[in-house]
Write a protein that holds these residues in place. Structure first.
Motif, PDB file in Angstrom:
ATOM      1  N   MET A 162      27.766   4.805 -43.749  1.00 56.82           N
ATOM      2  CA  MET A 162      28.686   3.892 -44.409  1.00 56.82           C
ATOM      3  C   MET A 162      30.133   4.316 -44.150  1.00 56.82           C
ATOM      4  O   MET A 162      31.009   3.477 -43.891  1.00 56.82           O
ATOM      5  CB  MET A 162      28.410   3.850 -45.914  1.00 56.82           C
ATOM      6  CG  MET A 162      29.191   2.777 -46.660  1.00 56.82           C
ATOM      7  SD  MET A 162      28.865   2.813 -48.450  1.00 56.82           S
ATOM      8  CE  MET A 162      27.144   2.329 -48.487  1.00 56.82           C
ATOM      9  N   GLY A 163      30.380   5.616 -44.192  1.00 60.14           N
ATOM     10  CA  GLY A 163      31.713   6.119 -43.897  1.00 60.14           C
ATOM     11  C   GLY A 163      32.143   5.756 -42.491  1.00 60.14           C
ATOM     12  O   GLY A 163      33.290   5.356 -42.258  1.00 60.14           O
ATOM     13  N   TRP A 164      31.230   5.870 -41.529  1.00 58.44           N
ATOM     14  CA  TRP A 164      31.544   5.522 -40.141  1.00 58.44           C
ATOM     15  C   TRP A 164      31.907   4.045 -40.046  1.00 58.44           C
ATOM     16  O   TRP A 164      32.871   3.680 -39.350  1.00 58.44           O
ATOM     17  CB  TRP A 164      30.343   5.815 -39.250  1.00 58.44           C
ATOM     18  CG  TRP A 164      30.591   5.512 -37.795  1.00 58.44           C
ATOM     19  CD1 TRP A 164      31.056   6.355 -36.833  1.00 58.44           C
ATOM     20  CD2 TRP A 164      30.406   4.244 -37.146  1.00 58.44           C
ATOM     21  NE1 TRP A 164      31.164   5.697 -35.626  1.00 58.44           N
ATOM     22  CE2 TRP A 164      30.773   4.414 -35.785  1.00 58.44           C
ATOM     23  CE3 TRP A 164      29.949   2.999 -37.573  1.00 58.44           C
ATOM     24  CZ2 TRP A 164      30.705   3.368 -34.868  1.00 58.44           C
ATOM     25  CZ3 TRP A 164      29.895   1.956 -36.657  1.00 58.44           C
ATOM     26  CH2 TRP A 164      30.268   2.158 -35.318  1.00 58.44           C
ATOM     27  N   ALA A 165      31.159   3.187 -40.744  1.00 54.41           N
ATOM     28  CA  ALA A 165      31.434   1.746 -40.695  1.00 54.41           C
ATOM     29  C   ALA A 165      32.806   1.434 -41.279  1.00 54.41           C
ATOM     30  O   ALA A 165      33.557   0.618 -40.728  1.00 54.41           O
ATOM     31  CB  ALA A 165      30.343   0.982 -41.444  1.00 54.41           C
ATOM     32  N   TYR A 166      33.154   2.090 -42.387  1.00 53.83           N
ATOM     33  CA  TYR A 166      34.486   1.879 -42.961  1.00 53.83           C
ATOM     34  C   TYR A 166      35.576   2.353 -42.000  1.00 53.83           C
ATOM     35  O   TYR A 166      36.649   1.743 -41.908  1.00 53.83           O
ATOM     36  CB  TYR A 166      34.617   2.615 -44.296  1.00 53.83           C
ATOM     37  CG  TYR A 166      34.031   1.864 -45.466  1.00 53.83           C
ATOM     38  CD1 TYR A 166      34.424   0.567 -45.754  1.00 53.83           C
ATOM     39  CD2 TYR A 166      33.103   2.467 -46.301  1.00 53.83           C
ATOM     40  CE1 TYR A 166      33.894  -0.125 -46.832  1.00 53.83           C
ATOM     41  CE2 TYR A 166      32.565   1.783 -47.387  1.00 53.83           C
ATOM     42  CZ  TYR A 166      32.961   0.486 -47.649  1.00 53.83           C
ATOM     43  OH  TYR A 166      32.438  -0.194 -48.713  1.00 53.83           O
ATOM     44  N   MET A 167      35.316   3.431 -41.275  1.00 50.44           N
ATOM     45  CA  MET A 167      36.290   3.913 -40.294  1.00 50.44           C
ATOM     46  C   MET A 167      36.519   2.879 -39.198  1.00 50.44           C
ATOM     47  O   MET A 167      37.652   2.679 -38.749  1.00 50.44           O
ATOM     48  CB  MET A 167      35.819   5.232 -39.683  1.00 50.44           C
ATOM     49  CG  MET A 167      35.953   6.437 -40.596  1.00 50.44           C
ATOM     50  SD  MET A 167      35.367   7.961 -39.805  1.00 50.44           S
ATOM     51  CE  MET A 167      36.591   8.172 -38.503  1.00 50.44           C
ATOM     52  N   GLN A 168      35.458   2.208 -38.771  1.00 51.81           N
ATOM     53  CA  GLN A 168      35.610   1.185 -37.734  1.00 51.81           C
ATOM     54  C   GLN A 168      36.437   0.010 -38.243  1.00 51.81           C
ATOM     55  O   GLN A 168      37.059  -0.700 -37.453  1.00 51.81           O
ATOM     56  CB  GLN A 168      34.235   0.694 -37.259  1.00 51.81           C
ATOM     57  CG  GLN A 168      33.293   1.778 -36.780  1.00 51.81           C
ATOM     58  CD  GLN A 168      33.965   2.798 -35.877  1.00 51.81           C
ATOM     59  OE1 GLN A 168      34.464   2.440 -34.816  1.00 51.81           O
ATOM     60  NE2 GLN A 168      33.967   4.059 -36.287  1.00 51.81           N
ATOM     61  N   GLN A 169      36.442  -0.175 -39.559  1.00 51.28           N
ATOM     62  CA  GLN A 169      37.268  -1.227 -40.155  1.00 51.28           C
ATOM     63  C   GLN A 169      38.676  -0.714 -40.463  1.00 51.28           C
ATOM     64  O   GLN A 169      39.469  -1.437 -41.064  1.00 51.28           O
ATOM     65  CB  GLN A 169      36.621  -1.738 -41.445  1.00 51.28           C
ATOM     66  CG  GLN A 169      35.310  -2.489 -41.234  1.00 51.28           C
ATOM     67  CD  GLN A 169      34.720  -3.004 -42.539  1.00 51.28           C
ATOM     68  OE1 GLN A 169      34.892  -2.403 -43.598  1.00 51.28           O
ATOM     69  NE2 GLN A 169      34.025  -4.120 -42.469  1.00 51.28           N
ATOM     70  N   THR A 170      38.955   0.525 -40.064  1.00 51.48           N
ATOM     71  CA  THR A 170      40.221   1.225 -40.353  1.00 51.48           C
ATOM     72  C   THR A 170      40.493   1.307 -41.848  1.00 51.48           C
ATOM     73  O   THR A 170      41.638   1.420 -42.285  1.00 51.48           O
ATOM     74  CB  THR A 170      41.435   0.565 -39.639  1.00 51.48           C
ATOM     75  OG1 THR A 170      41.659  -0.742 -40.164  1.00 51.48           O
ATOM     76  CG2 THR A 170      41.210   0.494 -38.131  1.00 51.48           C
ATOM     77  N   ASN A 171      39.437   1.289 -42.640  1.00 49.53           N
ATOM     78  CA  ASN A 171      39.569   1.479 -44.085  1.00 49.53           C
ATOM     79  C   ASN A 171      39.332   2.966 -44.366  1.00 49.53           C
ATOM     80  O   ASN A 171      38.276   3.370 -44.849  1.00 49.53           O
ATOM     81  CB  ASN A 171      38.552   0.615 -44.836  1.00 49.53           C
ATOM     82  CG  ASN A 171      38.825   0.577 -46.328  1.00 49.53           C
ATOM     83  OD1 ASN A 171      39.610   1.363 -46.843  1.00 49.53           O
ATOM     84  ND2 ASN A 171      38.184  -0.346 -47.019  1.00 49.53           N
ATOM     85  N   TYR A 172      40.348   3.770 -44.029  1.00 48.49           N
ATOM     86  CA  TYR A 172      40.176   5.226 -44.078  1.00 48.49           C
ATOM     87  C   TYR A 172      40.100   5.755 -45.505  1.00 48.49           C
ATOM     88  O   TYR A 172      39.477   6.790 -45.743  1.00 48.49           O
ATOM     89  CB  TYR A 172      41.315   5.896 -43.312  1.00 48.49           C
ATOM     90  CG  TYR A 172      41.310   5.540 -41.852  1.00 48.49           C
ATOM     91  CD1 TYR A 172      40.307   6.008 -41.012  1.00 48.49           C
ATOM     92  CD2 TYR A 172      42.284   4.699 -41.307  1.00 48.49           C
ATOM     93  CE1 TYR A 172      40.282   5.665 -39.660  1.00 48.49           C
ATOM     94  CE2 TYR A 172      42.262   4.350 -39.970  1.00 48.49           C
ATOM     95  CZ  TYR A 172      41.260   4.831 -39.153  1.00 48.49           C
ATOM     96  OH  TYR A 172      41.227   4.474 -37.826  1.00 48.49           O
TER      97      TYR A 172
END
Length: 294
Positions: A162-172
């Motif tokens: 889930m963290g990786w997916a948020y990173m792809q959305q640039t939602n750091y």
């Protein structure tokens, strides 16, 4: 002793199935596995997997195997539609493995919202005590080997994805919260590096350096420790470069409250002491609201 038939209809000795890890018999599913594993003919395998599903022949395995072959053939979107359309024909026991295949397919297709939503659903399954058929561990396979996975490890793995997916959305900011929780449950070097990158993107350099130290010093394990240490050293160089640019602006994605708190935080906070199926792992997951308010 014979068991099934080969490509041209000739009888096949039982040892042939053992060598090639084929199920015995001559059903559509067995033929599909033959073309997949022996003939290396994915198109023919996919056609036969379809026949197996329509014939009710080992539907659980046929749908999952067909989706995997489709992904390998760059037909991920088609595989997603197949699982969505036919998973209701599969047993309850097969749903978890189908979800895992779907997550990989969503990732390949860049369908991040769908991936995050499904990961939240998997967390809820764990939260409700329904994962692993109610057992604390399950047997998994990787590269032909069996190993035990605990609820703790599975929870951390899901949070890491889930963290990786948020990173792809640039939602750091959201990714940081998720990675921190994953590290509290079952820390490893890979998630530590990802957490560090989230912190760098938000200009939290001192905290990022602290996270990296454990990786560089070998305090955290990983699937490829030497590779992860090299990655950590590269992140340290990036960190030094960022620190030398005092006017760098933090990169923020969508609101953490909107993207994360309404989903995962709500999931964690809805428990009451009267919920009998609550697993011990969730006693260790503190509410996220205090972190989000900081």
């Amino acid at each position: 002793m014979y068991s099934g038939f080969g490509k041209k209809g000739e009888k096949v000795h039982e040892s042939f199935h053992v060598i090639h890890k084929l199920p015995p018999g001559d059903s559509p599913y067995v033929r599909a596995k033959y073309f997949q594993l022996v003939e290396k003919d994915p198109e023919s395998a996919i056609i036969l997997f379809w026949k197996a599903i329509n014939a009710g022949d080992r539907v659980d395995s046929a749908l999952k195997d067909m989706a995997v072959v489709m992904k390998q053939q760059d037909r991920a979107e088609e595989a997603i539609e197949a699982i969505r359309s036919f998973r209701d024909r599969c047993s309850k026991q097969a749903q978890e493995s189908l979800d895992n295949v779907l997550i990989d397919l969503y990732k390949k297709c860049g369908m991040l919202d769908e991936q995050i939503e499904l990961l939240k659903q998997k967390l809820q399954t764990i939260y409700q005590g329904e994962a692993f058929n109610g057992k604390p561990t399950k047997t998994a396979r990787s590269h032909g080997r069996k190993f035990q996975v605990t609820i703790r490890q599975e929870t951390s793995r899901i949070l890491g994805n889930m963290g990786w997916a948020y990173m792809q959305q640039t939602n750091y900011a959201a990714a940081e919260v998720v990675y921190r929780k994953a590290q509290q449950i079952d820390p490893d070097a890979n998630k530590a590096c990802n957490l560090c990158l989230c912190l760098i993107k938000q200009c939290q350099y001192a905290e990022a350096k602290s996270v990296l130290e454990d990786v560089v010093e070998g305090k955290l394990s990983g699937s490829d420790e030497s590779k992860l240490r090299n990655r950590a050293k590269e992140l340290l160089k990036e960190l030094e470069l960022c620190e030398s640019e005092p006017f760098a602006s933090p990169v923020f994605g969508p609101s953490v409250e909107d993207a994360f708190a309404k989903g995962l935080d709500q999931l964690m906070n809805q428990w009451t002491p009267f919920r009998s199926k609550r697993l011990p792992i969730f006693e260790e997951i503190s509410p996220f609201r205090d972190q989000l308010a900081c």
